[in-house]
Scaffold this motif. Structure first.
Motif, PDB file in Angstrom:
ATOM      1  N   UNK A   7       0.847  -1.187   0.000  1.00 59.78           N
ATOM      2  CA  UNK A   7       0.000   0.000   0.000  1.00 59.78           C
ATOM      3  C   UNK A   7       0.881   1.235   0.000  1.00 59.78           C
ATOM      4  N   UNK A   8       0.267   2.387  -0.280  1.00 60.99           N
ATOM      5  CA  UNK A   8       0.983   3.643  -0.171  1.00 60.99           C
ATOM      6  C   UNK A   8       1.416   4.269  -1.478  1.00 60.99           C
ATOM      7  N   UNK A   9       1.185   3.595  -2.589  1.00 59.42           N
ATOM      8  CA  UNK A   9       1.567   4.175  -3.867  1.00 59.42           C
ATOM      9  C   UNK A   9       0.680   5.352  -4.227  1.00 59.42           C
ATOM     10  N   UNK A  10       1.041   6.042  -5.297  1.00 54.28           N
ATOM     11  CA  UNK A  10       0.245   7.174  -5.742  1.00 54.28           C
ATOM     12  C   UNK A  10       1.015   8.051  -6.697  1.00 54.28           C
ATOM     13  N   UNK A  11       0.459   9.237  -6.922  1.00 50.14           N
ATOM     14  CA  UNK A  11       1.060  10.229  -7.816  1.00 50.14           C
ATOM     15  C   UNK A  11       1.760  11.289  -6.983  1.00 50.14           C
ATOM     16  N   UNK A  12       2.994  11.598  -7.336  1.00 48.98           N
ATOM     17  CA  UNK A  12       3.761  12.594  -6.600  1.00 48.98           C
ATOM     18  C   UNK A  12       4.591  13.403  -7.588  1.00 48.98           C
ATOM     19  N   UNK A  13       4.823  14.666  -7.253  1.00 49.13           N
ATOM     20  CA  UNK A  13       5.659  15.517  -8.092  1.00 49.13           C
ATOM     21  C   UNK A  13       7.125  15.163  -7.932  1.00 49.13           C
ATOM     22  N   UNK A  14       7.933  15.452  -8.930  1.00 48.42           N
ATOM     23  CA  UNK A  14       9.387  15.246  -8.780  1.00 48.42           C
ATOM     24  C   UNK A  14       9.904  15.993  -7.558  1.00 48.42           C
ATOM     25  N   UNK A  15      10.771  15.332  -6.821  1.00 47.01           N
ATOM     26  CA  UNK A  15      11.283  15.891  -5.576  1.00 47.01           C
ATOM     27  C   UNK A  15      10.456  15.555  -4.358  1.00 47.01           C
ATOM     28  N   UNK A  16       9.309  14.967  -4.568  1.00 45.73           N
ATOM     29  CA  UNK A  16       8.416  14.629  -3.473  1.00 45.73           C
ATOM     30  C   UNK A  16       8.777  13.316  -2.798  1.00 45.73           C
ATOM     31  N   UNK A  17       7.930  12.924  -1.851  1.00 41.74           N
ATOM     32  CA  UNK A  17       8.174  11.722  -1.052  1.00 41.74           C
ATOM     33  C   UNK A  17       6.925  10.850  -1.000  1.00 41.74           C
ATOM     34  N   UNK A  18       7.156   9.569  -0.840  1.00 38.31           N
ATOM     35  CA  UNK A  18       6.088   8.604  -0.606  1.00 38.31           C
ATOM     36  C   UNK A  18       6.607   7.552   0.349  1.00 38.31           C
ATOM     37  N   UNK A  19       5.683   6.944   1.088  1.00 40.77           N
ATOM     38  CA  UNK A  19       6.051   5.831   1.945  1.00 40.77           C
ATOM     39  C   UNK A  19       5.210   4.624   1.571  1.00 40.77           C
ATOM     40  N   UNK A  20       5.880   3.579   1.124  1.00 49.51           N
ATOM     41  CA  UNK A  20       5.198   2.327   0.808  1.00 49.51           C
ATOM     42  C   UNK A  20       5.258   1.400   2.008  1.00 49.51           C
ATOM     43  N   UNK A  74       8.962  -6.162  12.973  1.00 49.73           N
ATOM     44  CA  UNK A  74       8.648  -7.587  13.099  1.00 49.73           C
ATOM     45  C   UNK A  74       7.474  -7.843  14.048  1.00 49.73           C
ATOM     46  N   UNK A  75       7.156  -6.891  14.882  1.00 52.66           N
ATOM     47  CA  UNK A  75       5.998  -7.038  15.759  1.00 52.66           C
ATOM     48  C   UNK A  75       4.685  -6.830  14.991  1.00 52.66           C
ATOM     49  N   UNK A  76       4.775  -6.020  13.934  1.00 53.02           N
ATOM     50  CA  UNK A  76       3.575  -5.730  13.132  1.00 53.02           C
ATOM     51  C   UNK A  76       3.565  -6.469  11.796  1.00 53.02           C
ATOM     52  N   UNK A  77       4.623  -7.214  11.514  1.00 50.43           N
ATOM     53  CA  UNK A  77       4.736  -7.947  10.242  1.00 50.43           C
ATOM     54  C   UNK A  77       4.668  -7.011   9.042  1.00 50.43           C
ATOM     55  N   UNK A  78       5.391  -5.905   9.134  1.00 47.96           N
ATOM     56  CA  UNK A  78       5.387  -4.962   8.026  1.00 47.96           C
ATOM     57  C   UNK A  78       6.803  -4.588   7.610  1.00 47.96           C
ATOM     58  N   UNK A  93       5.691   0.036 -10.913  1.00 44.86           N
ATOM     59  CA  UNK A  93       4.920  -0.725  -9.940  1.00 44.86           C
ATOM     60  C   UNK A  93       5.927  -1.304  -8.956  1.00 44.86           C
ATOM     61  N   UNK A  94       5.691  -1.090  -7.684  1.00 44.42           N
ATOM     62  CA  UNK A  94       6.600  -1.546  -6.631  1.00 44.42           C
ATOM     63  C   UNK A  94       6.015  -2.789  -5.951  1.00 44.42           C
ATOM     64  N   UNK A 107       3.948  -9.626  -3.479  1.00 46.26           N
ATOM     65  CA  UNK A 107       2.678  -8.944  -3.333  1.00 46.26           C
ATOM     66  C   UNK A 107       2.115  -8.624  -4.701  1.00 46.26           C
ATOM     67  N   UNK A 108       0.957  -7.958  -4.711  1.00 47.61           N
ATOM     68  CA  UNK A 108       0.286  -7.641  -5.975  1.00 47.61           C
ATOM     69  C   UNK A 108       0.835  -6.364  -6.605  1.00 47.61           C
ATOM     70  N   UNK A 109       1.595  -5.611  -5.835  1.00 43.63           N
ATOM     71  CA  UNK A 109       2.215  -4.398  -6.351  1.00 43.63           C
ATOM     72  C   UNK A 109       1.395  -3.148  -6.083  1.00 43.63           C
ATOM     73  N   UNK A 110       2.100  -2.016  -6.026  1.00 52.14           N
ATOM     74  CA  UNK A 110       1.449  -0.722  -5.864  1.00 52.14           C
ATOM     75  C   UNK A 110       2.115   0.266  -6.828  1.00 52.14           C
ATOM     76  N   UNK A 111       1.301   1.036  -7.519  1.00 53.47           N
ATOM     77  CA  UNK A 111       1.808   1.938  -8.553  1.00 53.47           C
ATOM     78  C   UNK A 111       2.349   3.218  -7.933  1.00 53.47           C
TER      79      UNK A 111
END
Length: 116
Positions: A7-20, A74-78, A93-94, A107-111
């Motif tokens: 989860x966490x994919x999306x559209x972002x401008x160059x220089x921006x940030x995302x957290x997957x 490891x406590x949250x399995x993430x 696609x990540x 996984x199924x991937x996130x764009x």
């Protein structure tokens, strides 16, 4: 049943940030190293980052080193991938990946799209 859900994919401008984030279920999560990979149309899936089962050791592809950070809970399995200073060439696609025994799971991937 083993599941890896990104989860966490999306559209972002160059220089921006995302957290997957990738949530695992049905496995002994803390027993396996985890990794992130990405794929663009017509190209092979490529390695992005890897983290050891304990979370102590990490390794990055040269293209993302210094901009991306992989971490796990490891406590949250993430397993997360923090992405900063994003570039258009990071568009893909990540996928998250884990291997338990002889079985390799994806996984199924996130764009992720980086565009102005």
């Amino acid at each position: 049943q083993v599941q890896l859900v990104e989860s966490g994919g999306g559209l972002v401008h160059p220089g921006g940030s995302l957290n997957l984030s990738c949530a695992a279920s049905g496995v002994n999560f803390s027993a396996a190293a985890m990794s992130w990979h990405r794929q663009t149309p017509g190209n092979e899936r490529e390695f992005v980052a890897r983290i050891s089962s304990s979370g102590i050791n990490t390794y990055y592809a040269r293209a993302v080193r210094g901009r991306f950070t992989i971490s796990r809970d490891n406590a949250k399995n993430t397993v997360d991938l923090q992405m900063h200073s994003l570039k258009p060439e990071d568009t893909a696609i990540y996928y998250c990946n884990g291997r338990w025994g002889s079985m390799n799971y994806w996984g199924q991937g996130t764009q992720v799209t980086v565009s102005s």
